[in-house]
Write an enzyme that holds these catalytic residues in place. Structure first.
Site: not given
Ligand code: AGP
Length: 612
Positions: A2, A27, A75, A101-102, A485, A489, A492, A508, A607
């Site tokens: 948020c 964000r 969010w 936020n939170g 990584e 990338k 996402e 395996h 973010k």
């Protein structure tokens, strides 16, 4: 997560808040809203969807007159994205508005108590509890906002940042945080609060970083006053943000992500050069004497997502160079696995935002156990930077795209510098080797530039795979770290399923997934592992896979096993991640663009992840 903006001052608040929220869009969010006090009444508008819905609803804020207000990008955590769950939340009389936020962890208990006292809830959010709680204490304490806030905070458990307005305090906005980001800013135009500095840069670079539970009272003409929970006024030092507005703009690029990819030569230079003085690595902020470095018995590296991937690289670099055992852990696992801390261990946390909830919790756990914590952080004044014992800033500037690129590159450099410094002090790096590594470090920005200039073949290659269903990344040793990584990338931002595997693990289990045409990106930058990688590539190729190899210039042996090769310039074997990541970032970027994805704001992602 948020985003919060609060403002009171000479300007009309609506446009200021809309503008601030636009800067916080990166964000991640699913609904928006704002409350403006017109001097007599709180006007509240909320809307599910992107910010432009709120902009249209309010004609860019102009239909909500008034010079004080709060705004929010939500969010969703409690309750689906909807108009009713969007913030601001308010009390029944709509005279107190709150954005948050939170997470309020004890909101169910609080809600039950409030309901038993006759309060009626309309949303599914934890935030609505705050509005009713404030209402309760505001009435009880004769409309004293500070007392109402202090008493409410004493009831609330969890991590949060909130901004509050009271209808009958028309020129004031209150803001407070606990373990979630929130800063204040001041200019001759008025007083501001926001989740981060990018929302304020247009108006001011003079900011205040708030400690937990310090209450900021923003006034229209009398600046910002700060209070502790005893309601005593306290001093908070003013800081100056070094970034300018251009740093947080796209600057002609189609996306922030592309701009940030292209900023990497500068980022690497800015992270490394201030720490190399007269041929020696000098990390003033390390906070460890040479004697303490010699005594380190174990290093923990703890982080999330891409920052965790730099920790995986860090393990190879620090163990390889300095011969110190390193355990790299995901913060969300570390905090619950009862780690064994020894007296001479050091914990390194890595975070771009400095606000990641799990990383912050891991940091606190280490500190509680008496372990020294070094934070590698990008955002100045962030929670992690404030709680850690020592901070290594990465100086990458504001990173707006949700998918990290330049901050990741800067974190890699931090690992190289730490590995070399520790190795040097512990006597594992002779003069000649040290000098040649420093030369290689210095060359990295130009080599990254070279790779960026040669983006077209990668773009063409990416276009061939826009319909891919699965893409695999494989590597050994440090190349496994970069595979992790590269794969993250891609998934996402393009929403293509992807996995990264240590190449030796394929047989395996994973090799059963290989089909005709499956794309496998094989990263092979470690000469002593070339042969092993070639045999892994042949194994997948013989089962129909198409192999894209990323390898060093001069590795001709790989030609027989690869279908397509991207060469990276030669560098020290510990630094190859910094070069190999460039084509992988570009590949992910171009494929996502061709698929029409929202590259800078991928679905469901935020973010900075300030909740568990
Ligand atoms: C990376 O592209 C992701 N967006 C994500 O994995 C990120 O690295 C992770 O959430 C950690 O964030 P931090 O660096 O701000 O702590």
């Amino acid at each position: 997560m948020c985003g919060i903006v609060g403002y009171t001052g000479k300007l009309q608040a609506g446009p200021v808040i809309i503008d601030g929220l636009a800067k916080l869009e990166y964000r991640g969010y699913d609904s928006t809203g704002m409350a403006i006090n017109d001097g007599a009444k709180l006007q509240i508008e909320k809307a599910v969807g992107r910010l432009n819905v709120l902009e249209n609803l309010t004609h860019d804020g102009s239909t909500m007159p008034g010079t004080a207000g709060i705004g929010h990008t939500r969010w969703a955590t409690h309750g689906t994205p909807s108009d009713v769950n969007a913030h601001p939340q308010f009390n029944t009389a709509r005279t107190i508005a709150v954005v948050q936020n939170g997470i309020i962890e004890n909101y169910i208990q609080l809600k039950e108590k409030l309901e038993n006292s006759g309060y009626q809830f309309v949303s599914e959010t934890d935030t609505e509890v705050i509005a009713h709680l404030l209402n309760h204490y505001y009435k009880k304490y004769e409309k004293d906002p500070m007392r109402a806030i202090v008493h409410s905070l004493q009831r609330m458990e969890g991590s949060y940042a909130i901004a509050v307005m009271f209808e009958d305090q028309p020129d004031e906005v209150y803001a407070v945080r606990k373990d979630c980001p929130l800063i204040c800013g001041i200019s001759d135009k008025g007083s501001f609060a926001a989740s981060d500095a990018t929302a304020l840069l247009k108006y001011t670079r003079n900011v205040y970083y708030l400690d937990n539970k310090v209450i900021a009272k923003l006034t229209k003409t009398d600046g910002i006053h700060f209070y502790n929970l005893d309601q005593e006024e306290i001093e908070v030092p003013m800081s100056h943000v070094e970034w300018d507005t251009a740093a947080a703009e796209k600057g002609g690029y189609d996306h922030f992500m592309l701009k940030e990819i292209y900023e990497q030569p500068k980022t690497v230079r800015d992270t490394v050069s201030p720490r190399v003085k007269k041929g020696e690595i000098v990390i003033d902020e390390l906070g460890l004497t040479d004697d303490e470095i010699r005594k380190i018995e174990k290093i923990f590296i703890v982080a999330c997502g891409s920052a965790y991937h730099t920790g995986v690289t860090g393990k190879y670099v620090i163990e390889g160079l300095a011969r110190i055992p390193v355990e790299t852990d995901l913060a969300s696992e570390f905090r619950y696995r009862d780690p064994i801390f020894t007296p001479n261990s050091v914990l390194i946390v890595v975070s771009q935002s400095g606000e990641t909830a799990d990383t912050l919790a891991a940091l606190r756990l280490a500190k509680k156990n008496g372990v020294r914590v070094l934070a590698i952080v990008n955002v100045v004044g962030s929670s992690i930077a404030r709680v850690a014992d020592h901070v290594f800033y990465t100086w990458a500037g504001p990173e707006i795209a949700v998918a990290t690129t330049k901050a990741y590159s800067a974190q890699l450099c931090a690992m190289y510098l730490l590995g070399m410094k520790f190795a040097r002090v512990r006597g594992h790096l002779d003069d000649q080797h040290y000098a040649s590594m420093l030369e290689d470090l210095k060359r990295l920005p130009d080599q990254i530039e070279l790779l960026l200039n040669n983006h077209e073949p990668i773009q063409r290659f990416a276009n061939r795979y826009i319909a891919a269903r699965d893409i695999f990344f494989i590597g050994r040793g440090i190349d496994y770290a970069i595979s992790l990584e590269g794969s993250l990338k891609l998934k996402e931002i393009s929403y293509i399923h992807s996995e990264a595997y240590a190449a030796g693990e394929l047989k395996h289990g994973t090799i059963s997934l290989m089909e005709e045409g499956t794309l496998v990106a094989a990263v092979s930058t470690q000469p002593d592992l070339y042969e092993k990688m070639i045999s892994n590539m042949e194994q997948v190729k013989s089962r129909g896979a198409f192999v894209l190899a990323v390898t060093n210039v001069g590795n001709t042996a790989i030609e027989k096993a690869a279908d397509y090769i991207i060469h990276i310039p030669n560098t020290n074997k510990y630094f190859t991640n910094s070069l190999a990541i460039i084509p992988l970032q570009l590949f992910a970027y171009y494929i996502a663009c061709s698929r029409g994805c929202d590259v800078d704001k991928p679905r469901n992602l935020a973010k900075s992840v300030t909740v568990e």
